[in-house]
Motif scaffolding. Structure first.
Motif, mmCIF file in Angstrom:
data_model
loop_
_atom_site.group_PDB
_atom_site.id
_atom_site.type_symbol
_atom_site.label_atom_id
_atom_site.label_comp_id
_atom_site.label_asym_id
_atom_site.label_seq_id
_atom_site.Cartn_x
_atom_site.Cartn_y
_atom_site.Cartn_z
ATOM 1 N N GLN A 71 22.357 12.604 -67.033
ATOM 2 C CA GLN A 71 22.113 12.082 -65.692
ATOM 3 C C GLN A 71 20.638 12.200 -65.338
ATOM 4 O OE1 GLN A 71 24.709 15.331 -63.922
ATOM 5 N NE2 GLN A 71 23.126 15.228 -62.329
ATOM 6 N N LEU A 72 20.203 11.378 -64.412
ATOM 7 C CA LEU A 72 18.821 11.361 -63.979
ATOM 8 C C LEU A 72 18.525 12.608 -63.151
ATOM 9 C CD1 LEU A 72 16.601 9.169 -64.364
ATOM 10 C CD2 LEU A 72 17.149 8.385 -62.055
ATOM 11 N N SER A 73 17.370 13.210 -63.377
ATOM 12 C CA SER A 73 16.978 14.361 -62.565
ATOM 13 C C SER A 73 16.782 13.929 -61.117
ATOM 14 C CB SER A 73 15.683 14.970 -63.096
ATOM 15 O OG SER A 73 15.152 15.901 -62.160
ATOM 16 N N PRO A 74 17.208 14.748 -60.152
ATOM 17 C CA PRO A 74 16.970 14.406 -58.745
ATOM 18 C C PRO A 74 15.521 14.651 -58.323
ATOM 19 C CG PRO A 74 18.069 16.528 -58.900
ATOM 20 C CD PRO A 74 18.020 15.976 -60.292
ATOM 21 N N CYS A 75 14.728 15.279 -59.198
ATOM 22 C CA CYS A 75 13.347 15.621 -58.842
ATOM 23 C C CYS A 75 12.326 14.762 -59.564
ATOM 24 C CB CYS A 75 13.082 17.106 -59.124
ATOM 25 S SG CYS A 75 13.912 18.193 -57.966
ATOM 26 N N ILE A 76 12.480 13.463 -59.447
ATOM 27 C CA ILE A 76 11.439 12.546 -59.889
ATOM 28 C C ILE A 76 11.156 11.589 -58.741
ATOM 29 C CG2 ILE A 76 11.928 12.709 -62.353
ATOM 30 C CD1 ILE A 76 13.475 10.140 -62.207
ATOM 31 N N GLN A 77 9.938 11.140 -58.672
ATOM 32 C CA GLN A 77 9.510 10.301 -57.547
ATOM 33 C C GLN A 77 8.972 8.977 -58.076
ATOM 34 O OE1 GLN A 77 6.723 12.308 -55.037
ATOM 35 N NE2 GLN A 77 7.168 11.047 -53.267
ATOM 36 N N GLY A 78 9.273 7.910 -57.362
ATOM 37 C CA GLY A 78 8.791 6.590 -57.747
ATOM 38 C C GLY A 78 9.782 5.804 -58.573
ATOM 39 N N TRP A 79 10.972 6.359 -58.782
ATOM 40 C CA TRP A 79 11.999 5.655 -59.556
ATOM 41 C C TRP A 79 12.635 4.552 -58.713
ATOM 42 C CZ3 TRP A 79 13.340 5.199 -64.422
ATOM 43 C CH2 TRP A 79 14.579 4.646 -64.738
ATOM 44 N N PRO A 80 12.964 3.379 -59.286
ATOM 45 C CA PRO A 80 12.825 3.009 -60.702
ATOM 46 C C PRO A 80 11.475 2.376 -61.010
ATOM 47 C CG PRO A 80 14.105 1.344 -59.559
ATOM 48 C CD PRO A 80 13.777 2.390 -58.531
ATOM 49 N N SER A 81 10.826 2.898 -62.020
ATOM 50 C CA SER A 81 9.549 2.372 -62.484
ATOM 51 C C SER A 81 9.240 3.030 -63.820
ATOM 52 C CB SER A 81 8.436 2.688 -61.470
ATOM 53 O OG SER A 81 7.172 2.388 -62.011
ATOM 54 N N GLU A 82 8.405 2.391 -64.605
ATOM 55 C CA GLU A 82 7.970 3.021 -65.850
ATOM 56 C C GLU A 82 6.865 4.039 -65.598
ATOM 57 O OE1 GLU A 82 7.082 0.280 -68.996
ATOM 58 O OE2 GLU A 82 8.823 -0.988 -68.546
ATOM 59 N N ASN A 83 6.350 4.085 -64.372
ATOM 60 C CA ASN A 83 5.330 5.064 -63.990
ATOM 61 C C ASN A 83 5.887 5.903 -62.844
ATOM 62 O OD1 ASN A 83 3.238 3.844 -65.749
ATOM 63 N ND2 ASN A 83 3.397 2.143 -64.300
ATOM 64 N N ILE A 84 6.271 7.114 -63.154
ATOM 65 C CA ILE A 84 6.928 7.979 -62.173
ATOM 66 C C ILE A 84 6.191 9.308 -62.083
ATOM 67 C CG2 ILE A 84 9.192 6.921 -62.506
ATOM 68 C CD1 ILE A 84 9.916 9.299 -64.301
ATOM 69 N N PHE A 85 6.521 10.081 -61.040
ATOM 70 C CA PHE A 85 6.014 11.444 -60.916
ATOM 71 C C PHE A 85 7.174 12.403 -61.191
ATOM 72 C CE2 PHE A 85 2.978 9.038 -58.417
ATOM 73 C CZ PHE A 85 1.770 9.622 -58.791
ATOM 74 N N ASP A 86 6.896 13.417 -62.016
ATOM 75 C CA ASP A 86 7.943 14.381 -62.342
ATOM 76 C C ASP A 86 8.020 15.468 -61.269
ATOM 77 O OD1 ASP A 86 5.828 16.141 -62.802
ATOM 78 O OD2 ASP A 86 6.030 16.116 -64.989
ATOM 79 N N GLY A 87 8.810 16.498 -61.510
ATOM 80 C CA GLY A 87 9.008 17.558 -60.523
ATOM 81 C C GLY A 87 7.791 18.406 -60.256
#
Length: 394
Positions: free
Chosen positions: A325-341
């Motif tokens: 499952q997708l982590s709840p702590c990523i920002q900017g999804w959906p995109s190939e350029n995201i910010f992690d936790g």
């Protein structure tokens, strides 16, 4: 006992005058994420798998003005949160912060960590950031917290590291000397400290260190006071840190900034030197790393109370049958350029992006997802180690 009471009173006095942290109050949930405060992500980091329940009890031990409390409530929507702090002034700010952001599932107590036994029951997740190193007896403090940690629970701790704070300690002592009998007057201490930095030559080591690392946040008097005029501080090195951990009676589960503690980061160009580290135990290896790269200003890590069920994803068959499952702590999804936790930019490959898309439902196994993608299990392990996906045995 009297000395402990005097020190505790002095610490309380500092934070009543300069409530910390001085994060702004807003009428909405806090921005972004910190995976260390997300129960499912933190638990996955510690055990390899997602927790079986979300309706847990969380203790924020030393909540200050409630920035961590605010995140703990919003990142864990099924949990109940209890927050304690020694400073009544900081608590008032914390209450207002959570009220304004809509963080309603929290109760506050004006309470020292030494008196945490007065709280009812145990907690599945305990957060204590920037507190133990300000206690006159940190060992007693961590032991008290450990007694409130439920079996199978985890604890997130943050304490200062001496090597990266050497210049800070020098300035603390200089300010104290110039204060003389005014020590304990925190506003006077801030005034002297700012005068010192303004008067010293630009190439002075203390000035350069302040400008390079802390000047932006120390524009606020609350931050400057917390750093330079605090009445109580104990800094650790790896050896004294593990003495503290051993005294807790809990199990060390790992540093949350794991990339720093990879010896290959420093010695990867020399296979011969890497070979010489093989016979070192973990604590010796950690000590070597901080000696070779003495910039670390704090330790941030997890402890746990057994029994803790762990999953080893090195077995291909076990990994193939895992639910991803997708982590709840990523920002900017959906995109190939995201910010992690950790708020770090991650540039996903097209295949990684498609894998994360397939994880969005949280119902497919890794094997099922990979039947339609030209990537292998090592890519999945990489995504899991970076906490971009969470895994659970099917």
């Amino acid at each position: 006992m009297k000395d402990k009471l005097n020190i505790s009173s002095a610490v309380e006095g500092l934070y009543d005058i300069f409530p910390f942290p001085p994060d702004p109050l807003v009428d909405e949930p806090p921005p972004g994420y910190n995976w260390r405060w997300s129960w499912p992500v933190a638990y996955s980091f510690c055990t390899g798998q997602t927790p079986k329940q979300q309706d847990i009890r969380i203790l924020d031990a030393g909540c200050g003005t409630g920035s961590s409390t605010d995140y703990l409530v919003h990142l864990n929507p099924e949990a109940s949160v209890v927050a304690i702090d020694l400073s009544s002034g900081a608590l008032e700010v914390a209450k207002e912060r959570c009220q304004r952001s809509g963080a309603s599932r929290v109760e506050f107590h004006h309470l020292s960590i030494y008196d945490v036994c007065n709280l009812e029951g145990e907690f599945d997740f305990i957060n204590s950031v920037g507190v133990l190193h300000h206690l006159p007896d940190p060992i007693k403090g961590i032991q008290n917290l450990a007694l409130k940690l439920a079996p199978g629970g985890i604890m997130h701790i943050f304490v200062y590291a001496e090597l990266g704070r050497w210049e800070i300690r020098l300035m603390q002592q200089a300010i104290a000397m110039l204060q003389g009998n005014k020590r304990g007057n925190y506003k006077d201490g801030v005034k002297i400290g700012r005068q010192l930095f303004a008067s010293l030559p630009e190439n002075n080591r203390l000035v350069k260190y302040e400008q390079e690392r802390w000047a932006f946040e120390n524009k606020r008097d609350e931050c400057f006071a917390d750093m330079y005029v605090h009445p109580q501080e104990i800094d650790y090195n790896i050896d004294t840190l593990f003495e503290l951990i051993e005294a807790s009676g809990l199990e060390f589960l790992g540093f949350s900034n794991w990339e720093y503690w990879d010896i290959k980061r420093l010695l990867g160009k020399s296979p011969e030197l890497i070979d010489r580290t093989i016979d070192l135990n973990d604590q010796e290896r950690y000590r070597l790393i901080e000696l070779l790269d003495p910039q670390i200003s704090h330790y941030e890590f997890f402890l746990g109370r057994p029994p803790l069920d762990r999953v080893d994803w090195s077995d291909d068959q076990v990994l193939s049958t895992a639910i991803s499952q997708l982590s709840p702590c990523i920002q900017g999804w959906p995109s190939e350029n995201i910010f992690d936790g950790d708020y770090k930019l991650v540039n996903l490959s097209r295949e990684e992006y498609e894998f994360l898309q397939a994880c969005d439902e949280g119902t497919k196994t890794v094997g099922e997802i990979l039947t339609n993608l030209p990537i292998g299990l090592e890519t999945v392990r990489s995504l899991q180690s970076r906490l971009l996906i969470l895994l659970n045995p099917s």
